[in-house]
Design an enzyme around this catalytic site. Structure first.
Site, mmCIF file in Angstrom:
data_model
loop_
_atom_site.group_PDB
_atom_site.id
_atom_site.type_symbol
_atom_site.label_atom_id
_atom_site.label_comp_id
_atom_site.label_asym_id
_atom_site.label_seq_id
_atom_site.Cartn_x
_atom_site.Cartn_y
_atom_site.Cartn_z
ATOM 1 N N ALA A 62 32.595 -32.532 101.456
ATOM 2 C CA ALA A 62 33.013 -31.145 101.682
ATOM 3 C C ALA A 62 32.198 -30.212 100.791
ATOM 4 C CB ALA A 62 34.490 -31.002 101.366
ATOM 5 N N GLY A 103 33.958 -36.347 101.475
ATOM 6 C CA GLY A 103 34.277 -36.118 102.885
ATOM 7 C C GLY A 103 33.278 -36.782 103.822
ATOM 8 N N GLU A 106 34.518 -40.176 104.142
ATOM 9 C CA GLU A 106 35.777 -40.134 104.905
ATOM 10 C C GLU A 106 35.489 -40.012 106.408
ATOM 11 O OE1 GLU A 106 37.302 -36.989 102.167
ATOM 12 O OE2 GLU A 106 39.159 -38.125 102.376
ATOM 13 N N GLU A 126 35.715 -37.549 94.385
ATOM 14 C CA GLU A 126 36.606 -36.384 94.250
ATOM 15 C C GLU A 126 37.305 -36.316 92.901
ATOM 16 O OE1 GLU A 126 36.186 -38.159 96.964
ATOM 17 O OE2 GLU A 126 36.305 -36.908 98.760
HETATM 18 N N1 3HC Z 1 29.249 -28.995 97.867
HETATM 19 C C1 3HC Z 1 28.483 -27.910 97.658
HETATM 20 N N2 3HC Z 1 27.256 -27.960 97.127
HETATM 21 C C2 3HC Z 1 26.786 -29.173 96.821
HETATM 22 C C3 3HC Z 1 27.516 -30.339 97.011
HETATM 23 C C4 3HC Z 1 28.805 -30.229 97.582
HETATM 24 N N3 3HC Z 1 29.569 -31.292 97.840
HETATM 25 N N4 3HC Z 1 26.790 -31.387 96.587
HETATM 26 C C5 3HC Z 1 25.636 -30.875 96.145
HETATM 27 N N5 3HC Z 1 25.618 -29.542 96.301
HETATM 28 C C6 3HC Z 1 24.517 -28.613 95.985
HETATM 29 C C7 3HC Z 1 24.280 -28.489 94.508
HETATM 30 O O1 3HC Z 1 25.116 -27.507 93.931
HETATM 31 C C8 3HC Z 1 22.822 -28.095 94.472
HETATM 32 O O2 3HC Z 1 22.774 -26.717 94.774
HETATM 33 P P1 3HC Z 1 21.612 -25.788 94.157
HETATM 34 O O3 3HC Z 1 20.333 -26.353 94.679
HETATM 35 O O4 3HC Z 1 21.954 -24.445 94.652
HETATM 36 O O5 3HC Z 1 21.728 -25.910 92.674
HETATM 37 C C9 3HC Z 1 22.215 -28.855 95.655
HETATM 38 O O6 3HC Z 1 23.332 -29.165 96.496
HETATM 39 C C10 3HC Z 1 21.520 -30.137 95.274
HETATM 40 O O7 3HC Z 1 22.409 -30.909 94.474
HETATM 41 P P2 3HC Z 1 21.905 -31.700 93.188
HETATM 42 O O8 3HC Z 1 21.067 -30.825 92.344
HETATM 43 O O9 3HC Z 1 23.107 -32.317 92.572
HETATM 44 O O10 3HC Z 1 20.986 -32.799 93.871
HETATM 45 P P3 3HC Z 1 20.800 -34.323 93.534
HETATM 46 O O11 3HC Z 1 19.835 -34.824 94.524
HETATM 47 O O12 3HC Z 1 20.539 -34.517 92.082
HETATM 48 O O13 3HC Z 1 22.238 -35.007 93.820
HETATM 49 C C11 3HC Z 1 24.243 -35.521 95.084
HETATM 50 C C12 3HC Z 1 22.768 -35.051 95.121
HETATM 51 C C13 3HC Z 1 24.311 -36.964 94.571
HETATM 52 C C14 3HC Z 1 24.785 -35.443 96.483
HETATM 53 C C15 3HC Z 1 25.030 -34.614 94.108
HETATM 54 O O14 3HC Z 1 24.773 -33.271 94.428
HETATM 55 C C16 3HC Z 1 26.520 -34.809 94.146
HETATM 56 O O15 3HC Z 1 27.031 -35.722 93.514
HETATM 57 N N6 3HC Z 1 27.236 -33.920 94.849
HETATM 58 C C17 3HC Z 1 28.680 -33.861 94.841
HETATM 59 C C18 3HC Z 1 29.296 -34.942 95.688
HETATM 60 C C19 3HC Z 1 30.793 -34.762 95.690
HETATM 61 O O16 3HC Z 1 31.435 -34.585 94.688
HETATM 62 N N7 3HC Z 1 31.383 -34.842 96.893
HETATM 63 C C20 3HC Z 1 32.775 -34.660 97.072
HETATM 64 C C21 3HC Z 1 33.043 -33.254 97.482
HETATM 65 S S1 3HC Z 1 34.760 -32.913 97.568
HETATM 66 C C22 3HC Z 1 35.217 -33.536 99.083
HETATM 67 O O17 3HC Z 1 34.426 -34.068 99.801
HETATM 68 C C23 3HC Z 1 36.643 -33.327 99.428
HETATM 69 C C24 3HC Z 1 37.065 -34.110 100.619
HETATM 70 O O18 3HC Z 1 37.738 -35.248 100.182
HETATM 71 C C25 3HC Z 1 37.995 -33.304 101.465
#
Ligand code: 3HC
Length: 714
Positions: A62, A103, A106, A126
């Site tokens: 997400a 997500g 999921e 998460e």
């Molecule tokens: N939402 C919004 N923006 C995100 C994002 C996300 N889930 N994941 C990454 N981004 C953005 C970052 O903020 C960054 O933005 P920027 O270029 O403007 O600074 C860009 O994407 C690139 O991210 P990274 O610099 O972190 O790139 P990497 O290649 O180093 O890492 C990644 C990629 C491993 C995917 C890492 O970004 C990451 O761990 N992301 C978060 C994953 C996460 O926590 N997912 C769960 C989300 S909550 C969810 O899904 C709820 C659901 O259960 C309903």
């Protein structure tokens, strides 16, 4: 530009998520995806759908930005996308490559079949954002791999390799070739010859929830209660973990539909919770770190070989860090004893990783071999980056820089690991000040995630770009700091410890002060921390500064005179006993309390009654005030940078988001008012920063204060 790519291969439709950079499933993107799914649903010729992702990954889940906005009836979320798949009669296959997180996973879990390439990483992270998988993940995973394994997977929140995911039963297979083509072929095979293949798998939601292989359903209450006991309390950072366990309990005890509804309610509670807001702040703050306003774009220089001067604790830790990142490193030291110790530490560290199953014997051996020790400075001649980690004394370091400048190849970056000294002074010893920078690692360098990159007056954009690229390769959270005494972290910690010592001088027992800060969420209090880093180190810095950083009395000096240097001598502010645990448990020492009382009497400091709130406020607000000064002076770029430094370098509880976020949390105007009171009561060390005053006056927040970049663009 976000788009949903669609192509048909016979009866199979391939839908590719393409929302750069990470295929985040934002509200708007989910609406697009639902349109594509709706179209496929309406076409009888489409019998199976392969879901995959562009941009080198499946999806990062997400869009975390969306969590701050209120959904409207028109809002479409991952849950809606998943519901559409769940209710479809068509077959769905997930073709996974790269990251498949939150997500995103999921979504894949809703499909009938999951294949992934070997390089894929799968996870439900998460919990790291103070959330739980809120799009059916908790309910489906329990049905797929059992409650016990699901709890472990989701409470850790780290991603696993495709191979491990297959072992766990999260995916059906690891595919060697093109995962999309193979999924299409599989779908066609099943459609054309249903009898020759296994019957279409049932949706995960139709499976029965289990506890674990060979564990009866009666064990459920025990598994759930054990899980609650194993995670930190709700106040100590475990808020989301307990809710996650509740969701898993629901998966075990309720029907799928009821479990899903319970999961959604728990998720909504977490999204608005203070710990999740703090953790999401840290997530974005970390991603802001390399963005340096006003810095001309420059390409990072390649780093194929590194050098380290000094084989002490710091030097060997830095060398291990390079080796872990696959960068060969040469360590120069003339002291045979130090070299031998460093050699053993290095080997021991890699062998430990073999024991832990993180490295194979061969990998450990290769990494250990990539660290070489020598007393010959000429071996540094082909290094691209050299970090000096010698004694914290300007004269010694100046000499090292002169020698390095003479021996290092042109264009090599010379870095100092100083924690307090002037980077420009060291740069001035060389003919290449533009290639000089501070790389301040934290002890132990191979474990601590923080790296302060200290910008000298003449450090070039290319040197900075190289330092940030190196920080990323070394898997550090690299924060830019201006070149000023103590940089960001140590400058702040001095004020923090100053208040701890002042309180002890006012008659509060060190053990009580430490207990209050541990209750707040720090892993250790200020006195245990001082004992860990060494009182001789603190005394050395205090002497060279010529000011009483640690208190108004001679307590520190007398402890050092009495060879009470901290943990390493089993006595400092506390006592330590090798036979108790690992000898690191601080034991209150009445002698030290008596020393504080005696010194305070001589200095004319009267004992006071102090409540726990004052202890907490004095220590934390000292950090906030200094942080505000660092922003005002341009030493730190953003409040979030300070928060990252303090969370990852000094154990500030992440669920409070760092000192500046914490100030926002309780109200900057409240913090300011208290600091003004402290200034009146305790003196000019509490003079509030003018930035703090300005924000308080507007009833504003640090998060709402424009960054330097925004001001430039405004
Ligand atoms: N939402 C919004 N923006 C995100 C994002 C996300 N889930 N994941 C990454 N981004 C953005 C970052 O903020 C960054 O933005 P920027 O270029 O403007 O600074 C860009 O994407 C690139 O991210 P990274 O610099 O972190 O790139 P990497 O290649 O180093 O890492 C990644 C990629 C491993 C995917 C890492 O970004 C990451 O761990 N992301 C978060 C994953 C996460 O926590 N997912 C769960 C989300 S909550 C969810 O899904 C709820 C659901 O259960 C309903």
């Amino acid at each position: 530009m976000a788009q949903v790519q669609v192509r048909d291969d016979g009866p199979v439709r391939v839908i590719t998520l393409d929302n750069p950079p990470v295929n985040a499933l934002s509200f708007t993107y989910c609406a697009q995806l639902l349109d594509a799914l709706g179209a496929a649903e309406g076409e009888a010729s489409v019998e199976a759908i392969v879901l995959t992702g562009a941009n080198g990954l499946f999806s990062a889940g997400a869009d975390v930005n969306d969590f701050n906005s209120e959904p409207t009836p028109e809002t479409r979320t991952v849950r809606d996308v998943i519901a559409a798949i769940e209710h479809s009669e068509k077959a769905f296959l997930a073709a996974i490559d790269g990251n498949c997180l939150g997500g995103g996973l999921e979504l894949a879990l809703t499909c009938d079949y999951r294949s992934a390439t070997a390089r894929s990483k799968l996870g439900l992270p998460e919990i790291r954002l103070g959330l739980l998988p809120g799009a059916g993940g908790t309910q489906r995973l329990v049905r797929l791999i059992g409650a016990q394994a699901a709890l472990e997977f989701m409470l850790k929140g780290s991603s696993v390799s495709a191979e491990r995911a297959a072992q766990l039963g999260i995916i059906d297979e690891v595919t060697p070739g093109d995962v999309v083509e193979q999924s299409v072929a599989l779908a066609k095979g099943v459609l054309e010859h249903p009898s020759e293949h296994a019957p279409r798998k049932r949706r995960v939601s139709e499976l029965k929830a289990i506890i674990g292989k060979g564990i009866t359903a009666q064990a459920a209450p025990f598994v759930v209660s054990q899980a609650h006991k194993m995670v930190p309390s709700e106040e100590q950072g475990g808020f989301a973990a307990h809710k996650l366990i509740d969701a898993v309990q629901a998966a075990v005890e309720m029907s799928f539909a009821f479990g899903l509804a319970r999961e959604a309610r728990l998720f909504e509670e977490l999204v608005r919770s203070q710990p999740s807001l703090a953790l999401r702040h840290l997530f974005f703050a970390e991603r802001e770190l390399p963005k340096i306003p006003g810095l001309p774009a420059a390409e990072a220089l390649p780093v194929a070989k590194a050098g380290v001067v000094g084989a002490g604790t710091m030097g060997s830790g830095i060398a291990i860090t390079f080796a872990q990142a696959g960068i060969p490193v040469v360590v120069v030291d003339t002291n045979d004893e130090a070299v031998e110790k460093a050699r053993q530490t290095t080997m021991g560290m890699f062998m430990y990783q073999v024991q832990k199953g993180r490295l194979t014997q061969e990998e450990a051996w290769a990494r250990a071999q990539s660290v070489t020790f020598t007393d010959d400075w000429n071996e540094l001649a082909d290094a691209d980056v050299i970090v000096e980690a010698v004694f914290e004394e300007i004269g010694v370091k100046r000499e090292v820089f002169r020698r390095l400048d003479a021996v290092a190849k042109p264009g090599a970056i010379l870095a100092t690991n100083t924690s307090t000294l002037d980077v420009d002074d060291l740069a001035a010893q060389t003919q290449r000040p533009e290639f000089v920078i501070g790389l301040h690692f934290f002890v132990p360098a191979n474990i601590m995630p923080l790296l302060e990159i200290v910008r000298g007056a003449r450090s070039s954009p290319q040197t900075l770009a190289t330092a940030f690229a190196l920080g990323k390769r070394l898997r550090k959270k690299a924060v830019l700091s201006g070149n000023a005494f103590g940089f960001i972290g140590n400058r702040m910690v001095f004020d923090y410890v100053r208040e701890a010592v002042a309180l002890a001088e006012e008659g509060v027992a060190p053990a009580r002060i430490d207990r209050v800060m541990k209750d707040f969420g720090f892993p250790m209090g200020p006195f245990a921390m001082s004992d860990l880093s060494g009182l001789d180190v603190a005394w050395h810095i205090q002497k060279s500064r010529g000011e009483a950083a640690q208190g108004r009395t001679r307590v520190l000096e007398r402890l050092v005179e009495g060879k009470r240097l901290g943990q390493k001598t089993l006595a400092g502010y506390f006592k330590y006993d090798k036979s108790v645990g690992k000898g690191r448990e601080p034991i209150p020492d009445p002698e030290v309390e008596a020393l504080f009382a005696e010194e305070a009497r001589q200095a004319g400091i009267a004992p006071r009654e102090v409540d726990d709130d004052e202890i907490r406020d004095r220590l934390l607000f000292a950090l906030v005030n200094r942080g505000a000064y660092l922003l005002e002076e341009g030493i730190a770029l953003r409040p979030g940078d300070i928060d990252i430094v303090y969370v990852y370098g000094y154990g500030f509880p992440p669920h409070h988001g760092g000192p500046m976020w914490y100030a926002d949390e309780i109200g900057v105007d409240r913090v300011y008012a208290r600091i003004v009171e402290f200034a009146e009561q305790f003196g000019p060390q509490w003079t509030p920063s003018s930035l703090l005053a300005e924000i308080a006056e507007k009833h504003g927040s640090f998060a709402g204060t424009p960054t330097a970049e925004e001001l430039v663009n405004a």
